[in-house]
Design a protein around this motif. Structure first.
Motif, PDB file in Angstrom:
ATOM      1  N   THR A 159      -3.540   6.836 -10.426  1.00 25.24           N
ATOM      2  CA  THR A 159      -3.325   6.946  -8.981  1.00 25.24           C
ATOM      3  C   THR A 159      -2.455   5.839  -8.410  1.00 25.24           C
ATOM      4  OG1 THR A 159      -5.380   5.720  -8.536  1.00 25.24           O
ATOM      5  CG2 THR A 159      -5.549   8.130  -8.667  1.00 25.24           C
ATOM      6  N   GLN A 160      -2.186   4.781  -9.212  1.00 27.86           N
ATOM      7  CA  GLN A 160      -1.367   3.679  -8.724  1.00 27.86           C
ATOM      8  C   GLN A 160      -0.404   3.193  -9.806  1.00 27.86           C
ATOM      9  OE1 GLN A 160      -4.283   0.760  -7.241  1.00 27.86           O
ATOM     10  NE2 GLN A 160      -3.617   1.285  -5.174  1.00 27.86           N
ATOM     11  N   VAL A 161       0.789   2.805  -9.371  1.00 27.54           N
ATOM     12  CA  VAL A 161       1.811   2.251 -10.255  1.00 27.54           C
ATOM     13  C   VAL A 161       2.193   0.876  -9.710  1.00 27.54           C
ATOM     14  CG1 VAL A 161       4.095   2.580 -11.252  1.00 27.54           C
ATOM     15  CG2 VAL A 161       2.693   4.568 -10.684  1.00 27.54           C
ATOM     16  N   TYR A 162       2.272  -0.112 -10.597  1.00 24.08           N
ATOM     17  CA  TYR A 162       2.644  -1.450 -10.139  1.00 24.08           C
ATOM     18  C   TYR A 162       4.157  -1.556  -9.984  1.00 24.08           C
ATOM     19  CZ  TYR A 162       3.154  -6.499  -9.845  1.00 24.08           C
ATOM     20  OH  TYR A 162       3.467  -7.772  -9.431  1.00 24.08           O
ATOM     21  N   SER A 163       4.615  -1.971  -8.796  1.00 25.54           N
ATOM     22  CA  SER A 163       6.030  -2.199  -8.534  1.00 25.54           C
ATOM     23  C   SER A 163       6.355  -3.665  -8.797  1.00 25.54           C
ATOM     24  CB  SER A 163       6.373  -1.845  -7.078  1.00 25.54           C
ATOM     25  OG  SER A 163       7.659  -2.334  -6.755  1.00 25.54           O
ATOM     26  N   ASP A 164       7.142  -3.913  -9.823  1.00 26.11           N
ATOM     27  CA  ASP A 164       7.509  -5.276 -10.195  1.00 26.11           C
ATOM     28  C   ASP A 164       8.408  -5.916  -9.148  1.00 26.11           C
ATOM     29  OD1 ASP A 164       7.502  -3.217 -12.518  1.00 26.11           O
ATOM     30  OD2 ASP A 164       6.730  -5.062 -13.410  1.00 26.11           O
ATOM     31  N   ALA A 165       9.245  -5.118  -8.502  1.00 26.49           N
ATOM     32  CA  ALA A 165      10.161  -5.648  -7.496  1.00 26.49           C
ATOM     33  C   ALA A 165       9.430  -6.086  -6.235  1.00 26.49           C
ATOM     34  CB  ALA A 165      11.223  -4.611  -7.154  1.00 26.49           C
ATOM     35  N   PHE A 166       8.439  -5.307  -5.803  1.00 30.11           N
ATOM     36  CA  PHE A 166       7.713  -5.603  -4.572  1.00 30.11           C
ATOM     37  C   PHE A 166       6.416  -6.372  -4.806  1.00 30.11           C
ATOM     38  CE2 PHE A 166      10.548  -2.308  -3.120  1.00 30.11           C
ATOM     39  CZ  PHE A 166      10.867  -2.702  -1.840  1.00 30.11           C
ATOM     40  N   GLY A 167       5.982  -6.485  -6.056  1.00 31.44           N
ATOM     41  CA  GLY A 167       4.769  -7.224  -6.363  1.00 31.44           C
ATOM     42  C   GLY A 167       3.518  -6.593  -5.801  1.00 31.44           C
ATOM     43  N   LYS A 168       3.463  -5.252  -5.801  1.00 31.59           N
ATOM     44  CA  LYS A 168       2.297  -4.548  -5.272  1.00 31.59           C
ATOM     45  C   LYS A 168       2.162  -3.183  -5.941  1.00 31.59           C
ATOM     46  CE  LYS A 168       3.865  -4.545  -1.054  1.00 31.59           C
ATOM     47  NZ  LYS A 168       3.987  -4.298   0.413  1.00 31.59           N
ATOM     48  N   PHE A 169       0.983  -2.575  -5.763  1.00 32.09           N
ATOM     49  CA  PHE A 169       0.744  -1.247  -6.315  1.00 32.09           C
ATOM     50  C   PHE A 169       1.207  -0.175  -5.335  1.00 32.09           C
ATOM     51  CE2 PHE A 169      -2.189  -3.819  -8.786  1.00 32.09           C
ATOM     52  CZ  PHE A 169      -2.082  -3.252 -10.058  1.00 32.09           C
ATOM     53  N   LEU A 170       1.796   0.889  -5.881  1.00 28.90           N
ATOM     54  CA  LEU A 170       2.237   2.030  -5.093  1.00 28.90           C
ATOM     55  C   LEU A 170       1.403   3.249  -5.486  1.00 28.90           C
ATOM     56  CD1 LEU A 170       6.107   1.625  -5.465  1.00 28.90           C
ATOM     57  CD2 LEU A 170       4.600   0.588  -3.758  1.00 28.90           C
ATOM     58  N   ASN A 171       1.141   4.112  -4.522  1.00 34.83           N
ATOM     59  CA  ASN A 171       0.328   5.298  -4.775  1.00 34.83           C
ATOM     60  C   ASN A 171       1.163   6.405  -5.419  1.00 34.83           C
ATOM     61  OD1 ASN A 171      -2.003   4.151  -3.644  1.00 34.83           O
ATOM     62  ND2 ASN A 171      -1.415   4.792  -1.591  1.00 34.83           N
ATOM     63  N   ILE A 172       0.533   7.104  -6.361  1.00 39.40           N
ATOM     64  CA  ILE A 172       1.176   8.239  -7.011  1.00 39.40           C
ATOM     65  C   ILE A 172       0.156   9.360  -7.139  1.00 39.40           C
ATOM     66  CG2 ILE A 172       0.638   7.467  -9.376  1.00 39.40           C
ATOM     67  CD1 ILE A 172       3.454   8.513 -10.171  1.00 39.40           C
ATOM     68  N   ARG A 173       0.631  10.615  -6.991  1.00 41.99           N
ATOM     69  CA  ARG A 173      -0.287  11.752  -7.074  1.00 41.99           C
ATOM     70  C   ARG A 173       0.453  12.969  -7.619  1.00 41.99           C
ATOM     71  NH1 ARG A 173      -0.276  15.498  -2.637  1.00 41.99           N
ATOM     72  NH2 ARG A 173       1.469  15.113  -1.216  1.00 41.99           N
ATOM     73  N   PRO A 174      -0.274  13.873  -8.301  1.00 39.94           N
ATOM     74  CA  PRO A 174       0.350  15.095  -8.806  1.00 39.94           C
ATOM     75  C   PRO A 174       0.659  16.055  -7.663  1.00 39.94           C
ATOM     76  CG  PRO A 174      -2.004  15.116  -9.260  1.00 39.94           C
ATOM     77  CD  PRO A 174      -1.696  13.766  -8.707  1.00 39.94           C
ATOM     78  N   VAL A 175       1.833  16.708  -7.708  1.00 39.11           N
ATOM     79  CA  VAL A 175       2.215  17.667  -6.672  1.00 39.11           C
ATOM     80  C   VAL A 175       2.709  18.973  -7.296  1.00 39.11           C
ATOM     81  CG1 VAL A 175       2.717  15.978  -4.873  1.00 39.11           C
ATOM     82  CG2 VAL A 175       4.503  16.593  -6.525  1.00 39.11           C
ATOM     83  N   GLY A 176       2.445  19.159  -8.564  1.00 37.89           N
ATOM     84  CA  GLY A 176       2.869  20.364  -9.265  1.00 37.89           C
ATOM     85  C   GLY A 176       2.622  20.192 -10.745  1.00 37.89           C
ATOM     86  N   THR A 177       3.067  21.148 -11.528  1.00 33.60           N
ATOM     87  CA  THR A 177       2.897  21.068 -12.974  1.00 33.60           C
ATOM     88  C   THR A 177       3.817  19.999 -13.549  1.00 33.60           C
ATOM     89  OG1 THR A 177       2.383  23.435 -13.038  1.00 33.60           O
ATOM     90  CG2 THR A 177       2.961  22.378 -15.124  1.00 33.60           C
ATOM     91  N   HIS A 178       3.217  18.936 -14.076  1.00 32.97           N
ATOM     92  CA  HIS A 178       3.965  17.813 -14.658  1.00 32.97           C
ATOM     93  C   HIS A 178       4.958  17.212 -13.670  1.00 32.97           C
ATOM     94  CE1 HIS A 178       2.137  18.989 -18.405  1.00 32.97           C
ATOM     95  NE2 HIS A 178       2.712  20.193 -18.354  1.00 32.97           N
ATOM     96  N   ARG A 179       4.587  17.201 -12.404  1.00 31.83           N
ATOM     97  CA  ARG A 179       5.433  16.645 -11.337  1.00 31.83           C
ATOM     98  C   ARG A 179       4.566  15.750 -10.452  1.00 31.83           C
ATOM     99  NH1 ARG A 179      10.250  17.586  -8.481  1.00 31.83           N
ATOM    100  NH2 ARG A 179      10.104  17.496  -6.210  1.00 31.83           N
ATOM    101  N   TYR A 180       5.080  14.543 -10.118  1.00 37.42           N
ATOM    102  CA  TYR A 180       4.283  13.548  -9.403  1.00 37.42           C
ATOM    103  C   TYR A 180       5.094  12.947  -8.259  1.00 37.42           C
ATOM    104  CZ  TYR A 180       1.408  13.989 -13.544  1.00 37.42           C
ATOM    105  OH  TYR A 180       0.634  14.509 -14.557  1.00 37.42           O
ATOM    106  N   GLU A 181       4.379  12.623  -7.189  1.00 37.18           N
ATOM    107  CA  GLU A 181       4.997  12.033  -6.005  1.00 37.18           C
ATOM    108  C   GLU A 181       4.601  10.573  -5.892  1.00 37.18           C
ATOM    109  OE1 GLU A 181       5.072  13.825  -1.698  1.00 37.18           O
ATOM    110  OE2 GLU A 181       3.322  12.503  -1.890  1.00 37.18           O
ATOM    111  N   LEU A 182       5.595   9.693  -5.853  1.00 36.23           N
ATOM    112  CA  LEU A 182       5.384   8.255  -5.687  1.00 36.23           C
ATOM    113  C   LEU A 182       5.798   7.873  -4.276  1.00 36.23           C
ATOM    114  CD1 LEU A 182       4.790   5.461  -7.136  1.00 36.23           C
ATOM    115  CD2 LEU A 182       7.274   5.307  -7.408  1.00 36.23           C
ATOM    116  N   THR A 183       4.893   7.205  -3.536  1.00 35.25           N
ATOM    117  CA  THR A 183       5.193   6.781  -2.169  1.00 35.25           C
ATOM    118  C   THR A 183       5.717   5.351  -2.183  1.00 35.25           C
ATOM    119  OG1 THR A 183       3.440   8.211  -1.298  1.00 35.25           O
ATOM    120  CG2 THR A 183       4.279   6.491   0.160  1.00 35.25           C
ATOM    121  N   LEU A 184       6.907   5.162  -1.662  1.00 39.55           N
ATOM    122  CA  LEU A 184       7.564   3.856  -1.639  1.00 39.55           C
ATOM    123  C   LEU A 184       7.082   3.036  -0.447  1.00 39.55           C
ATOM    124  CD1 LEU A 184      11.156   5.031  -2.567  1.00 39.55           C
ATOM    125  CD2 LEU A 184       9.348   4.237  -4.094  1.00 39.55           C
ATOM    126  N   PRO A 185       7.338   1.724  -0.440  1.00 35.42           N
ATOM    127  CA  PRO A 185       6.859   0.861   0.653  1.00 35.42           C
ATOM    128  C   PRO A 185       7.332   1.266   2.043  1.00 35.42           C
ATOM    129  CG  PRO A 185       7.502  -0.483  -1.223  1.00 35.42           C
ATOM    130  CD  PRO A 185       7.930   0.925  -1.538  1.00 35.42           C
TER     131      PRO A 185
END
Length: 217
Positions: A159-185
């Motif tokens: 559910t979370q991916v660490y952003s090395d550039a921003f130094g924080k976790f970003l949310n990610i969720r499935p939105v289809g078959t083998h497709r995921y949505e990552l929300t940027l800062p």
């Protein structure tokens, strides 16, 4: 009248320039690494970067396995032509030991000026995070998935991916078959598409259009 028209043109130019520079910085969050899985220890991938139908850059990535550790190196160059040229150079490195991230760096220049210079280091008890804007400490939480590994491993159950550039976790969720949505800062979204567990395409929303990373080999 001519002076007023000149001032309006200058203002529009400066606004477009700021938008392009901000979009290029957000672009760095989307980048991270994709590889064709083989039996060898070194795995390489090349992405072609598109803006609309135009090729604007190349993303090269390498993953190296060393017994219990894995290292990732990502490098890209991109040039966007819109009123002015925006040249983006980006490099990310991260090291994992037994599935835990121990060290990472993210570095970006836009038109030769440094915009991102971040590092994350595990000191034995905690992560010390230094970004372009601030320094923070992360305790009681391991980093097991970041913007490099997102290309190598489909985020099933993550559910979370660490952003090395921003130094924080970003949310990610499935939105289809083998497709995921990552929300940027900034609230924009990127979409990661997978086949056989490997990311083959990323679609990133930008202020001026949509950037697509497409695996070529």
């Amino acid at each position: 009248m001519l002076k007023s028209r000149h001032n309006n043109n200058v203002t529009a130019f400066l606004v477009d320039k700021k938008k392009m520079q901000y979009a290029a910085r957000i672009f760095s969050v989307t980048i991270g690494c994709v590889f064709f899985i083989t039996a060898v220890n070194a795995q390489k991938l090349t992405y072609r970067i598109f803006l609309n139908k135009d090729t604007i850059g190349i993303l090269n990535a390498e993953r190296q396995s060393h017994k219990e550790s894995v290292s990732y190196i990502l490098q890209s160059n991109m040039t966007v032509h819109k009123i002015i040229n925006v040249d983006v150079e980006y490099k990310m490195e991260s090291d994992y030991s037994n599935g835990k991230m121990m060290h990472s760096t993210a570095y970006q220049k836009i038109n030769k000026r440094v915009q991102v210079n971040s590092s994350t280091n595990w000191d034995g008890t905690k992560y010390v995070i230094q970004t372009t804007d601030h320094k923070t400490i992360l305790k009681n939480k391991n980093i097991n998935y970041n913007m490099c590994t997102i290309y190598y491993y489909e985020p099933v159950g993550i559910t979370q991916v660490y952003s090395d550039a921003f130094g924080k976790f970003l949310n990610i969720r499935p939105v289809g078959t083998h497709r995921y949505e990552l929300t940027l800062p900034d609230g924009k979204r990127s979409y990661y598409n997978y086949a056989s567990g490997i990311c083959f395409q990323v679609e990133s929303e930008q202020v001026f259009s949509k950037i697509i990373f497409r695996l070529t080999r």
